[in-house]
Design a protein around this motif. Structure first.
Motif, PDB file in Angstrom:
ATOM      1  N   THR A 156       0.876  -1.179   0.000  1.00 36.91           N
ATOM      2  CA  THR A 156       0.000   0.000   0.000  1.00 36.91           C
ATOM      3  C   THR A 156       0.911   1.225   0.000  1.00 36.91           C
ATOM      4  N   PRO A 157       0.356   2.420  -0.181  1.00 37.60           N
ATOM      5  CA  PRO A 157       1.229   3.612  -0.159  1.00 37.60           C
ATOM      6  C   PRO A 157       2.002   3.732   1.159  1.00 37.60           C
ATOM      7  N   GLU A 158       1.489   3.127   2.225  1.00 33.46           N
ATOM      8  CA  GLU A 158       2.159   3.241   3.540  1.00 33.46           C
ATOM      9  C   GLU A 158       3.209   2.167   3.761  1.00 33.46           C
ATOM     10  N   ARG A 241       6.498  -1.447  -8.538  1.00 31.16           N
ATOM     11  CA  ARG A 241       7.289  -1.164  -7.322  1.00 31.16           C
ATOM     12  C   ARG A 241       7.939  -2.421  -6.787  1.00 31.16           C
TER      13      ARG A 241
END
Ligand SMILES: C=C(O[C@@H]1C=C(C(=O)O)C=C[C@H]1O)C(=O)O
Length: 289
Positions: A156-158, A241
């Motif tokens: 996730t972005p976190e 990513r």
């Protein structure tokens, strides 16, 4: 006369192989590690990136390029033991028939902990084999990377690759722990782990034009790693990513720490092996475009 190359074509070699232009007189075939190990030892190919343990076992006959490796310092993400009980309680582990190196590494790591589960070859995904009654499954390469992400993802972005959990509930409902063998090696020794080297028979070294082409291809690949990762992320069905981090993490130059990891592993896994031999280092000449 033709010089025959044999390439393990897992994604982790893409930064070297994707841009490789074979010089005239060189041909190449591809396969999984155990196939390429056998092809080199039986002289069906003249050079191959093989499981480092086979290089060690056959050090009396083989030599390796001095500056090529598939190595990592810490986690590798694609050499994984998937398990449903804690390591000390494992009784039966399914091994992949594609790999020599990860099996030898697993044996060393189990021995260090005084563990001796039954090890047997079995094919299938980690989840299938765990559901079928194995309590550990060893997997390598692209499918192991995908299966790892399937268990511990998504990013996730976190979160980052290194902050993902080691244990998670898989889609099947099983609680699976993923132990990364290269990370275990790092915890044990503090050294990189070298999975593959580019080996050939001592009496049959590669033509300099091939080695030069490999060095140029590697510079091109590492210089455009985001593009390499983007292409392979699509093929693998993984987020860019993930593949970028996966590739960026590899050490492709067999540097001093990678050799140290290799010789330390050799002493543990193949006591009494012949001295490891490497070809001449590249000259100081640097080509520019
Ligand atoms: C890290 C990996 O390295 C590969 C694993 C090998 C093995 O297990 O025998 C051999 C060559 C390496 O390129 C992988 O494919 O996951």
């Amino acid at each position: 006369m033709t010089y025959r190359a044999g390439w393990i074509h897992f994604t982790n070699v893409a930064p070297i192989l994707d841009s490789l232009v074979l010089p005239a007189g060189v041909t190449a075939i591809t396969g999984v590690p155990t196939e390429m190990n056998e092809a080199l030892l039986s002289r069906r190919v003249d050079i191959a990136n093989i499981s480092a343990v086979e290089f060690i076992r056959n050090a009396d006959q083989l030599e390796a390029l001095p500056d090529f490796s598939v190595a990592v310092l810490g986690p590798v993400y694609s050499v994984n033991l998937f398990h449903t009980r804690p390591l000390p309680e494992l009784r039966r582990i399914a091994l992949t028939s594609q790999s020599a190196m990860s099996v030898a590494l697993l044996e060393v790591l189990l021995r260090q902990r005084g563990l001796s589960p039954v090890l047997e070859r079995a094919e299938g995904t980690a989840e299938e084999l765990l559901a079928a009654g194995y309590d550990g499954v060893l997997r390598i390469g692209d499918s192991a990377l995908r299966e790892w992400y399937g268990v511990v993802g998504p990013l996730t972005p976190e979160t980052t690759m290194t902050s993902l959990p080691h244990t998670a509930r898989a889609p099947s409902g099983l609680h699976i722990t993923v132990t990364d063998l290269a990370e275990e090696w790092f915890t044990l020794t503090g050294h990189p782990f070298t999975f593959a080297v580019w080996a050939y028979h001592k009496d049959n070294p590669p033509p300099p034009a091939l080695v030069q082409a490999m060095r140029e291809a590697r510079r091109e690949g590492i210089g455009h790693l985001a593009e390499v990762a983007g292409r392979h992320a699509q093929k693998l069905g993984l987020p860019e990513r993930v593949v970028q981090h996966y590739l960026w993490n590899f050490r492709y130059h067999l540097e001093a720490p990678d050799r140290l990891g290799l010789t330390e592993f050799a002493a543990m896994a193949v006591p009494g092996h012949a001295p490891l031999r490497f070809g001449p280092r590249p000259g100081a000449a640097v080509t520019t475009r």
